[in-house]
Design a protein around this motif. Structure first.
Motif, short mmCIF file in Angstrom:
data_model
loop_
_atom_site.label_atom_id
_atom_site.label_comp_id
_atom_site.label_asym_id
_atom_site.label_seq_id
_atom_site.Cartn_x
_atom_site.Cartn_y
_atom_site.Cartn_z
N ARG A 43 0.83 -1.21 0.00
CA ARG A 43 0.00 0.00 0.00
C ARG A 43 0.86 1.25 0.00
NH1 ARG A 43 -5.43 -0.51 2.44
NH2 ARG A 43 -6.03 -2.69 2.34
N PHE A 44 0.39 2.26 -0.73
CA PHE A 44 1.12 3.53 -0.81
C PHE A 44 0.13 4.68 -0.73
CE2 PHE A 44 3.58 0.38 -3.08
CZ PHE A 44 4.86 0.56 -2.57
N TYR A 85 -9.30 8.90 1.20
CA TYR A 85 -9.49 9.50 2.54
C TYR A 85 -9.57 11.01 2.32
CZ TYR A 85 -7.48 4.95 3.83
OH TYR A 85 -7.22 3.62 3.93
C1 NAG Z 1 -2.74 5.90 4.32
O1 NAG Z 1 -3.45 6.88 5.07
C2 NAG Z 1 -4.59 6.37 5.75
C3 NAG Z 1 -5.33 7.55 6.39
O2 NAG Z 1 -4.44 8.39 7.06
C4 NAG Z 1 -4.12 5.35 6.77
O3 NAG Z 1 -5.23 4.81 7.44
C5 NAG Z 1 -3.34 4.25 6.06
O4 NAG Z 1 -2.83 3.35 6.99
C6 NAG Z 1 -2.22 4.85 5.26
N1 NAG Z 1 -1.58 3.81 4.47
C7 NAG Z 1 -0.25 3.68 4.39
C8 NAG Z 1 0.27 2.57 3.51
O5 NAG Z 1 0.51 4.44 4.96
#
Ligand code: NAG
Ligand code: NAG
Ligand code: NAG
Ligand code: NAG
Ligand code: NAG
Ligand code: NAG
Ligand code: NAG
Length: 367
Positions: A43-44, A85
């Motif tokens: 995830r990014f 988000y």
């Molecule tokens: C991306 O941002 C969301 C909301 O702040 C968070 O829940 C998520 O863990 C983040 N994902 C990564 C890969 O940092």
């Protein structure tokens, strides 16, 4: 395929960028580096400021997903999806790469189609291969040096190999690891541990890559056979017998002691019960005490003669002091007198108390 994707995107980009021409927006947080195991997801995040128009995700330079403000995400492959988000002044697009493959490793880019502005991160997809120790249970004799081989197959990248003996790490100088390229961009490693065991040990080979939460491990039990142990077996047997004997004897001793104590206590109880008998016993014991006193006196009498030779020794020395050179004669003479006086004082006492006059006579002749 690529061209086809671009053809689809082109009109969307054109329509999306038109209303945003006058706005100035930027990337607040670009994506962060990630290391994942092949087959899992990566995830990014890319966070942009208010007024954004388009976000294009690129993997190794190829567009994989586009998010348009007015229309939402445009997904063209189920391996690349996204989540949104939104906060008051920011928008975050999260790219999710499913079932990652080794070929996904590389540059991940978040582009907002503004002049050269993009967030860049690197994805490292790693492969958890296999690990095993080639030797099964080993039996090693004293002073024997053995080689234990651990093999790691199909890893990406080549794993770091370490060895442990009973929960403590073995020094790096005692093993050597060779890496080799396998098929499909995977790597193999062969680690050889050279060891001269002095005890039974559990040997563990550990292989680690960044994506693994804990290193993978393989173990073997090395059984140390002490040849001295076999030779000492008869001796050990004998000493075991000695120990058994000692234990039995001490036990018997304790039992005997208990019996004696019980008998003594019983006797005392009987004495206390009979009062007339007690009186008689008292008389007997009193007489015994008298006898004891006499004995003590006699003992003292016999001890005293032991003191005489010491005095004799002193008087024997006095003539030597008297015969010293004139310079010391002044001091020596009184000393000699003192000795003679003391011997004279002591002499009568001894004569009256004990029959040791023959020794006294010898003293007189010396002076
Ligand atoms: C991306 O941002 C969301 C909301 O702040 C968070 O829940 C998520 O863990 C983040 N994902 C990564 C890969 O940092
Ligand atoms: C991300 O990975 C690249 C390539 O491995 C490296 O050069 C860079 O320093 C890393 N960035 C961070 C923040 O760790
Ligand atoms: C890595 O592979 C080993 C052996 O196949 C397995 O036991 C282990 O669970 C794997 N680790 C992860 C994190 O998948
Ligand atoms: C352990 O296995 C390797 C490879 O099979 C072999 O070369 C080595 O001699 C073995 N070591 C012992 C102590 O048997
Ligand atoms: C092992 O080596 C030590 C020291 O060199 C020696 O005292 C001992 O006898 C050797 N044991 C055997 C079984 O060879
Ligand atoms: C290693 O562990 C085994 C069994 O747990 C034990 O018998 C042996 O004495 C240990 N060796 C060392 C060097 O601690
Ligand atoms: C070896 O791996 C197993 C299972 O993953 C784990 O429970 C154990 O603690 C590991 N042993 C060592 C020495 O790391």
């Amino acid at each position: 395929m690529e061209r086809f994707q671009k053809l689809i995107l082109l009109p969307l980009i054109l329509t999306a960028s038109l209303p945003g021409l006058g706005f100035c927006y930027s990337i607040i947080h670009g994506p962060s580096n990630a290391t994942v195991l092949a087959g899992s997801e990566a995830r990014f995040n890319c966070t942009v400021s208010e007024g954004w128009v388009i976000i294009i995700w690129l993997s190794n330079g190829n567009p994989v997903l586009t998010v348009i403000n007015s229309q939402g995400a445009v997904e063209t492959s189920d391996r690349f999806t996204s989540q949104n988000y939104t906060s008051s002044s920011e928008f975050t697009s999260e790219l999710i790469i499913h079932k990652t493959q080794l070929s996904d490793s590389g540059k991940i880019e978040c582009s907002i189609q503004q002049t050269s502005e993009s967030g860049v991160a690197f994805l490292s997809v790693q492969v958890n291969g296999s690990l095993f120790i080639k030797n099964n249970t080993l039996t090693v004799k004293e002073n024997k040096t053995v080689e234990i081989v651990c093999e790691a197959l199909g890893w990406a990248p080549a794993p770091d190999i370490t060895w442990m003996a009973n929960d403590s790490f073995i020094d790096k100088s005692r093993y050597a690891t060779q890496q080799s390229q396998g098929s499909n961009g995977l790597h193999n490693a062969l680690s050889t541990l050279t060891l001269t065991p002095t005890d039974t040990e559990i040997l563990t080979c550990l292989a680690d890559i960044e994506a693994l939460p804990n290193p993978q491990n393989a173990s073997v039990t090395l059984i140390f056979v002490n040849s001295a142990l076999e030779n000492n077996y008869s001796e050990d047997n004998r000493s075991a017998w000695v120990i058994v004997l000692a234990v039995v004897l001490s036990f018997l001793g304790i039992v005997l002691l208990i019996v004696i104590i019980v008998v003594v206590v019983r006797c005392c109880c009987l004495k206390k019960k009979g009062s007339t008998y007690q009186n008689e016993i008292r008389k007997v014991s009193a007489e015994k005490n008298k006898d004891g006193d006499l004995e003590n006196r006699q003992r003292h009498g016999s001890e005293n003669p032991g003191y005489i030779p010491e005095e004799l020794w002193n008087t024997e020395q006095s003539p030597r002091i008297a015969s010293l050179p004139p310079a010391s004669s002044k001091l020596a003479v009184p000393a000699a007198d003192l000795h003679s006086n003391s011997s004279q004082k002591v002499a009568p006492q001894r004569r009256t108390n004990y029959l040791i006059s023959p020794k006294k006579i010898r003293n007189v002749t010396l002076v």
